[in-house]
Design a protein around this motif. Structure first.
Motif, PDB file in Angstrom:
ATOM      1  N   UNK A 196       0.706  -1.332  -0.013  1.00 17.71           N
ATOM      2  CA  UNK A 196       0.107   0.103   0.117  1.00 17.71           C
ATOM      3  C   UNK A 196       0.799   1.381   0.090  1.00 17.71           C
ATOM      4  N   UNK A 197       1.855   1.337   0.773  1.00 16.51           N
ATOM      5  CA  UNK A 197       2.922   2.378   0.596  1.00 16.51           C
ATOM      6  C   UNK A 197       3.542   2.457  -0.675  1.00 16.51           C
ATOM      7  N   UNK A 198       3.924   1.407  -1.436  1.00 14.73           N
ATOM      8  CA  UNK A 198       4.328   1.286  -2.570  1.00 14.73           C
ATOM      9  C   UNK A 198       3.395   2.057  -3.588  1.00 14.73           C
ATOM     10  N   UNK A 199       2.186   1.314  -3.441  1.00 18.10           N
ATOM     11  CA  UNK A 199       1.171   1.748  -4.471  1.00 18.10           C
ATOM     12  C   UNK A 199       0.935   3.450  -4.490  1.00 18.10           C
ATOM     13  N   UNK A 200       1.021   4.043  -3.224  1.00 20.24           N
ATOM     14  CA  UNK A 200       0.692   5.269  -2.927  1.00 20.24           C
ATOM     15  C   UNK A 200       1.508   6.153  -3.793  1.00 20.24           C
ATOM     16  N   UNK A 247      -8.050  -3.042   0.362  1.00 18.59           N
ATOM     17  CA  UNK A 247      -8.183  -2.886  -0.879  1.00 18.59           C
ATOM     18  C   UNK A 247      -7.142  -3.169  -1.850  1.00 18.59           C
ATOM     19  N   UNK A 248      -5.876  -2.701  -1.470  1.00 15.23           N
ATOM     20  CA  UNK A 248      -4.627  -3.160  -2.320  1.00 15.23           C
ATOM     21  C   UNK A 248      -4.535  -4.379  -2.260  1.00 15.23           C
ATOM     22  N   UNK A 249      -4.558  -5.276  -1.143  1.00 15.76           N
ATOM     23  CA  UNK A 249      -4.744  -6.752  -1.314  1.00 15.76           C
ATOM     24  C   UNK A 249      -5.395  -7.212  -2.241  1.00 15.76           C
ATOM     25  N   UNK A 267      -3.120   6.307   2.781  1.00 12.95           N
ATOM     26  CA  UNK A 267      -2.373   4.960   2.152  1.00 12.95           C
ATOM     27  C   UNK A 267      -2.527   3.679   2.929  1.00 12.95           C
ATOM     28  N   UNK A 268      -2.110   3.808   4.337  1.00 14.92           N
ATOM     29  CA  UNK A 268      -2.057   2.782   5.391  1.00 14.92           C
ATOM     30  C   UNK A 268      -3.221   2.561   6.326  1.00 14.92           C
TER      31      UNK A 268
END
Length: 321
Positions: A109-113, A168-170, A160-161
């Motif tokens: 999620x951090x990377x996605x943001x 949702x990211x998962x 993001x976290x």
């Protein structure tokens, strides 16, 4: 070295305390020491056992959140990606799969943001490599562990976290849904877009050339086996122009209704040229055009892809605001 400036001491304290050390006000030598410490940890991670590899991911997140890197610097993203990828080994005991499957999406999620969805950047590559490595671990995600692993991170990484965002990211990674990714990427570009069922996107707004906007939407989901997208300038009120673009490799069908009578066109895209590449060129000129007779009449291929999309006609639906 003072304890508060010792990365190993600070990392141990963070794992049991409710706060992180604030490195934003530390001098450059101290911050550099923390950054080098993370680099060494990440390099060692593949040689460590599962609990230690998890700890490397958490320590990396904590160190970034504490401010070891200046705000404008993103060279920690490849480090976090490598740490996440190191989680993917064949030595995971079944009893810790929920923990690993919950920590991985926090880092993702951090990377996605930081990773745009519509274009390929180093940040996007860092996310994609990490998600591909650990995607098979994510079905074991546990919301209680996610909440635990996001503790101490919200100040630095914000929404993001949020645990719901992490889940949702998962879900996105596990489902690998090109249309869901397209909705996110188009929203990042400022498009007002929503989804109709599993195969169709609908972009609304004011467009001088709706066919190009629909092409952009299809390009965002070009990995889907079949996808259609409307771009609609208020056709539901009876006055706006619209377009429908349908992509089923290698065929691109365009229905352009900027005038009262829609025009039907067919392009065959081969090699490296897909809808996304055409959208980047802002035109259809580089695509091979198919000849199916008068362009004001639908042709057989177009009728077939409409049927495959579950449509009886090309006109966009009227959607309530």
């Amino acid at each position: 070295m003072a304890a508060e400036h010792d990365p190993e001491v600070a990392g141990a304290e963070a794992s049991s305390a409710a706060t992180l050390p604030d490195l934003r006000q530390a001098d450059q030598d101290v911050r550099r020491r923390y950054r080098r410490w993370v680099e060494r940890l990440v390099a060692l991670a593949p040689q460590l056992g599962p609990p230690e590899r998890m700890l490397v991911v958490r320590l990396t997140l904590w160190t970034v959140a504490a401010g070891a890197w200046p705000p404008a610097h993103t060279d920690w993203l490849p480090l976090l990606s490598r740490a996440v990828r190191a989680l993917n080994r064949n030595d995971l005991p079944e009893r810790i799969e929920p923990q690993v499957g919950s920590l991985a999406p926090v880092a993702l999620a951090v990377l996605r943001s930081h990773a745009p969805r519509y274009e390929i950047t180093p940040e996007t590559i860092a996310f994609n490599e990490a998600s591909q490595a650990v995607g098979h671990l994510l079905p074991a995600v546990d919301s209680a562990y996610v909440t635990e692993y996001t503790t101490l991170l919200d100040t630095a990484f914000g929404p993001a976290v949020d645990p719901a965002a992490v889940l949702d990211v998962a879900s996105d990674v596990v489902q690998d849904d090109p249309l869901a990714d397209a909705v996110w990427s188009l929203a990042e570009k400022g498009r007002d877009v929503h989804r109709h069922g599993q195969l169709l996107l609908h972009v609304t707004g004011r467009f001088s050339n709706p066919a190009l906007v629909a092409l952009e939407a299809v390009g965002a989901a070009e990995d889907a086996p079949l996808v259609g997208a409307w771009a609609d300038s208020g056709s539901g009120s009876g006055g706006g122009s619209w377009a429908l673009v349908v992509w089923r490799r290698p065929d691109l069908v365009v229905v352009d209704a900027r005038r009262a009578i829609p025009l039907w066109r067919h392009y065959r895209l081969t090699g490296l040229v897909g809808p996304r590449a055409l959208a980047a060129q802002r035109g259809f000129e580089s695509a091979a055009s198919g000849n199916h007779g008068p362009r004001n009449l639908p042709f057989e291929l177009a009728q077939q892809v409409l049927l495959d999309l579950g449509l009886v006609g090309p006109r966009p639906p009227h959607c309530e605001p």
